[in-house]
Enzyme design. Structure first.
Site, mmCIF file in Angstrom:
data_model
loop_
_atom_site.group_PDB
_atom_site.id
_atom_site.type_symbol
_atom_site.label_atom_id
_atom_site.label_comp_id
_atom_site.label_asym_id
_atom_site.label_seq_id
_atom_site.Cartn_x
_atom_site.Cartn_y
_atom_site.Cartn_z
ATOM 1 N N GLU A 158 0.851 -1.270 0.052
ATOM 2 C CA GLU A 158 0.164 -0.118 -0.038
ATOM 3 C C GLU A 158 0.823 1.296 -0.097
ATOM 4 O O GLU A 158 0.460 2.289 1.068
ATOM 5 C CB GLU A 158 -0.954 -0.083 1.165
ATOM 6 C CG GLU A 158 -1.784 -1.157 1.170
ATOM 7 C CD GLU A 158 -2.535 -1.378 2.592
ATOM 8 O OE1 GLU A 158 -2.508 -0.565 3.434
ATOM 9 O OE2 GLU A 158 -3.534 -2.312 2.305
ATOM 10 N N GLU A 263 -5.895 -10.866 -1.304
ATOM 11 C CA GLU A 263 -6.755 -10.799 0.187
ATOM 12 C C GLU A 263 -8.222 -10.686 -0.434
ATOM 13 O O GLU A 263 -8.915 -9.488 -0.360
ATOM 14 C CB GLU A 263 -6.313 -9.512 0.673
ATOM 15 C CG GLU A 263 -4.929 -9.523 1.304
ATOM 16 C CD GLU A 263 -4.627 -8.139 1.965
ATOM 17 O OE1 GLU A 263 -5.419 -7.367 2.524
ATOM 18 O OE2 GLU A 263 -3.377 -7.818 2.043
HETATM 19 C C1 XIL Z 1 -6.385 -6.730 8.539
HETATM 20 C C2 XIL Z 1 -6.516 -8.162 9.399
HETATM 21 O O1 XIL Z 1 -7.336 -8.752 8.763
HETATM 22 C C3 XIL Z 1 -7.230 -7.443 10.743
HETATM 23 O O2 XIL Z 1 -7.361 -8.741 11.652
HETATM 24 C C4 XIL Z 1 -6.594 -6.393 11.330
HETATM 25 O O3 XIL Z 1 -6.882 -5.922 12.529
HETATM 26 C C5 XIL Z 1 -6.260 -5.172 10.386
HETATM 27 O O4 XIL Z 1 -5.492 -5.579 9.215
HETATM 28 N N1 XIL Z 1 -5.095 -4.806 4.018
HETATM 29 C C6 XIL Z 1 -3.997 -5.652 4.276
HETATM 30 C C7 XIL Z 1 -4.184 -6.490 5.396
HETATM 31 O O5 XIL Z 1 -3.071 -5.736 3.966
HETATM 32 O O6 XIL Z 1 -2.885 -6.845 6.276
HETATM 33 C C8 XIL Z 1 -5.260 -6.095 6.313
HETATM 34 O O7 XIL Z 1 -5.483 -7.252 7.249
HETATM 35 C C9 XIL Z 1 -6.606 -5.836 5.625
HETATM 36 C C10 XIL Z 1 -6.331 -4.744 4.699
#
Ligand code: XIL
Length: 373
Positions: A158, A263
């Site tokens: 990001e 994701e």
């Molecule tokens: C999220 C997790 O799923 C949560 O448990 C945590 O509280 C916050 O982060 N983008 C990403 C991930 O790259 O690492 C994030 O994961 C969600 C958004």
């Protein structure tokens, strides 16, 4: 350290042995395994084996895992002179023992960042030289520890805003654009065999897509290793269009790297904020009308969800030559971060397995359309 390495060796030696499986249909990994890796994010309860229902699904259905939180810098490196590998070791052990491909993430990310990382004891930004050294120490220590066990790392997560401008993170403030090539250089020096990835959300957005395409070109021009770009894939019911997602997949692949959906989840809930991204600090207060399916999902909504998720898998299959991995961000709906983001305490239905850990209809469709009954 020794235990991790010996686990890796054991897994390599006994790669042919699979655990007893208790299931009545073809698993995702059997249907998709020759096309791309099919992964899931694993939380700490799952890696420790406490959440037995999710562990069963993980072992049956997926051949790859990503760490949901345990490798984030605030967890693995809470103080400058103290690493805590307890949870990360458990995660890597879980993957290796179950003969899964193990992914590491994220090495450099502005969120869930250790408080000390970019500042001095007075809270002022450290100098570029100090930050470079801290990044190098962090990346080298973490990557070296799991050398040989991890297929690849999200090196930077990001770094761009949706319009393609650089995110004004501490890393950018202190080091400018250079923090990205430096991170890739340090990661490659620590493990020359590991795959290295850039990862971001809202990648179907043309501004961000073009910025990442340009970044890949710059890294390659400088002779740095980058194997793939991760499109996070936090989808909404009305955003993005399949066409925009496909255009980004093709634009990224045209740079010569693989594309990974890293994701994947599909929220069915209304978004309180105008944005369509996944910036974890964007949060809004709870309101009853923002949680419309607290008891159950109406059948027509469930049908629409399954159909849209199925369309995305069709897209991934259509471009299986450029897609190296699809990873869902959690196992079953009850695990998803979307129950608590961007509003805490809601009930969402974003994953492939429901709250009883049963496969949703789309799972059967994915398996069938892969040509396996
Ligand atoms: C999220 C997790 O799923 C949560 O448990 C945590 O509280 C916050 O982060 N983008 C990403 C991930 O790259 O690492 C994030 O994961 C969600 C958004």
């Amino acid at each position: 350290m020794t235990s991790i390495i010996s686990c890796c060796l054991v897994a390599v030696c006994f790669a042919a042995c699979t655990p007893n499986q208790v299931k009545d249909s073809v698993a995702l990994k059997e249907a998709l395994g020759d096309k791309f890796l099919i992964g899931a994010a694993v939380n700490c309860d799952q890696a420790a084996g406490f959440d037995t229902a999710s562990v069963r699904v993980l072992k049956e259905q997926f051949n790859c895992i990503s760490p949901e939180n345990c490798m984030k810098s605030e967890v693995i490196h809470p103080e400058e002179d103290r690493y805590d590998f307890t949870l990360a070791d458990q995660y890597v052990d879980f993957g290796v023992k179950n003969n899964m491909t193990v992914i590491g993430l994220p090495l450099i990310w502005h969120s869930q960042l250790s408080k000390w990382f970019c500042v001095d004891q007075q809270g002022n930004n450290v100098s570029p030289e100090v930050l470079k050294q801290r990044m190098k120490d962090h990346i080298t220590t973490v990557v070296t520890r799991y050398k040989g066990c991890i297929l690849g790392w999200d090196v930077v997560n990001e770094a761009f805003e949706d319009d393609g401008s650089y995110r004004k993170s501490k890393f950018y403030e202190i080091l400018g654009e250079e923090f990205i090539p430096l991170a890739f250089q340090y990661a490659h020096e620590a493990d020359p065999y590991a795959e290295l990835y850039y990862n971001d959300y809202s990648m179907a957005n043309p501004g961000k897509r073009d910025a990442v395409v340009a970044l890949v070109g710059q890294l390659k021009e400088r002779g740095l290793r980058i194997d793939a770009v991760g499109m996070q894939g936090h989808l909404m019911m009305n955003y993005p269009t399949i066409q925009a997602f496909e255009e980004s997949m093709l634009a990224l692949a045209a740079t010569g790297v693989k594309v990974m959906i890293t994701e994947l989840d599909l929220t069915i809930l209304p978004r309180p904020l105008q944005n369509t991204g996944a910036e974890i600090s964007d949060q809004a207060a709870y309101a009853g009308e923002m949680n419309p399916y607290a008891d159950a999902l109406p059948a027509h909504m469930s049908d629409a969800w399954n159909s849209r998720m199925g369309d995305f898998f069709k897209l991934f299959r259509k471009h299986q030559d450029i897609v190296s991995r699809v990873t869902v961000w959690g196992v079953a709906d009850c695990n998803s971060w979307l129950n608590n983001w961007p509003v805490k305490g809601r009930t969402d239905y974003p994953l492939l397995f429901d709250r009883q850990h049963k496969p949703k209809p789309v799972v059967k469709n994915i398996v069938t359309s892969a040509g396996i009954k």
